[in-house]
Design an enzyme around this catalytic site. Structure first.
Site, PDB file in Angstrom:
ATOM      1  CE1 TYR A 261      -3.654 -13.690  -2.779  1.00  0.00           C
ATOM      2  CE2 TYR A 261      -4.909 -14.584  -4.609  1.00  0.00           C
ATOM      3  CZ  TYR A 261      -4.771 -13.675  -3.585  1.00  0.00           C
ATOM      4  OH  TYR A 261      -5.759 -12.745  -3.370  1.00  0.00           O
TER       5      TYR A 261
ATOM      6  N   GLY B  51       0.823  -1.201   0.000  1.00  0.00           N
ATOM      7  CA  GLY B  51       0.000   0.000   0.000  1.00  0.00           C
ATOM      8  C   GLY B  51       0.859   1.254   0.000  1.00  0.00           C
TER       9      GLY B  51
ATOM     10  CB  SER C  35     -12.263 -15.395  -7.908  1.00  0.00           C
ATOM     11  OG  SER C  35     -11.147 -14.710  -8.442  1.00  0.00           O
TER      12      SER C  35
END
Length: 326
Positions: free
Chosen positions: A146, A38, A123
């Site tokens: 992941y 970030g 997803s």
């Protein structure tokens, strides 16, 4: 009613948009971030807001998690190391952040008496399942480190709900895009990466032949889902997971054409930029399409932005914010 909301990863793309939205709604927002992916500039406009608190910390550190969770009504857990290729290159760090960090936040939330823990699922959990559209209770085997970490998150959340009574809701994000998504770095997402290349008159590289498709989901639909998950009073809607998407899929070739169309409104030369094709990436699934019926039925989800509508808004934002940085 004003609530205290902890947003982990609040300096990131999705996290900073959530910070802005809930501050605008009058809630007290605390951001926990180590800024590994970030950026401080994403939340700089909020630093003078008396309802905003920034905690520099790492979810891998138990003390940081417990400090952040104290006094919170709700947690929106967005902190994670994203990117399938990153996880393939460095599975140990991905595991440490996405699994150990996730568990730290669950424990801290439990111990602090947090009302509800809403977290960013993925997803990628659908793995090698070829079923389309993707329905929440039918998944395959994970195709990357992941994907494994995000599936383990769901398993841990379910156990904490059953064992400790912590209300949890997982949101399986489908290719989220929009304002503040970072176009820089080795693991930049496809839309901001393509936008940056096109604005520089450089050839974007599509992995594969461009027929792979995704359910691209605009950030404002994701914000809506987080708010619904956070405050739903439907007992049937908690302690489960939801697809967070629009419910349509777009091929990478069609995505490229749409980006050229919208960007060429600002710079007509972009329409002539050639596309390059490269090898298919390891761990990638060919097609992704979400069923959003569960979210509609249990949460009242009504996504407001199609891919095309969201893409137009995203392109406008990128042109305004990147044109002087080309």
């Amino acid at each position: 009613m004003k609530q205290s909301i902890l947003i982990t990863g609040g300096g990131g793309f999705i996290g900073s948009n959530l910070c802005e939205y809930f501050l605008d709604k009058g809630h007290r927002v605390t951001c926990l971030d180590n800024f590994a992916t970030g950026h401080l500039y994403n939340i700089t406009p909020f630093l003078d807001n008396p309802n905003f608190t920034l905690l520099h910390g790492d979810i891998r550190n138990e003390e940081d998690c417990h400090k952040a969770a104290q006094g919170m009504d709700y947690v929106l857990h967005q902190a994670a190391l994203g990117s399938v290729p990153r996880s393939i290159n460095d599975p140990i760090t991905t595991n440490a952040v996405n699994i150990s960090g996730f568990l730290n936040m669950l424990v801290a939330s439990r111990d602090a008496g947090v009302k509800r823990f809403v977290y960013a699922a993925s997803s990628s959990t659908y793995g090698d399942s070829e079923n389309l559209p993707k329905v929440e209770d039918v998944i395959g085997k994970p195709l990357s480190p992941y994907a494994i970490t995000k599936y383990v998150n769901e398993l841990y959340a379910e156990i904490f709900s059953k064992t400790y009574g912590l209300e949890t809701i997982g949101l399986r994000y489908f290719n989220v895009f929009g304002r503040r998504q970072d176009p820089n770095g080795a693991y930049a997402a496809v839309i901001p990466l393509f936008v940056k290349k096109l604005m520089n008159h450089e050839s974007p590289v599509i992995n594969g032949d461009g027929t792979n498709s995704r359910d691209f989901t605009y950030i404002d639909n994701v914000i809506q889902m987080n708010e619904l998950a956070l405050f739903t009073e439907n007992p049937l809607a908690i302690n489960t997971v939801y697809n967070t998407a629009f419910g349509n899929r777009t091929s990478l070739n069609d995505l490229m054409e749409a980006l050229k169309k919208y960007l060429s409104l600002f710079d007509h030369e972009i329409a002539a930029v050639k596309t390059t094709y490269g090898p298919t990436r390891a761990g990638d699934i060919p097609h992704s399409l979400a069923s959003i019926e569960k979210a509609k039925n249990l949460l009242g989800y009504t996504p407001q932005y199609s891919m095309q509508q969201g893409l137009k808004k995203a392109v406008d934002w990128y042109w305004e914010n990147l044109k002087n940085k080309k």
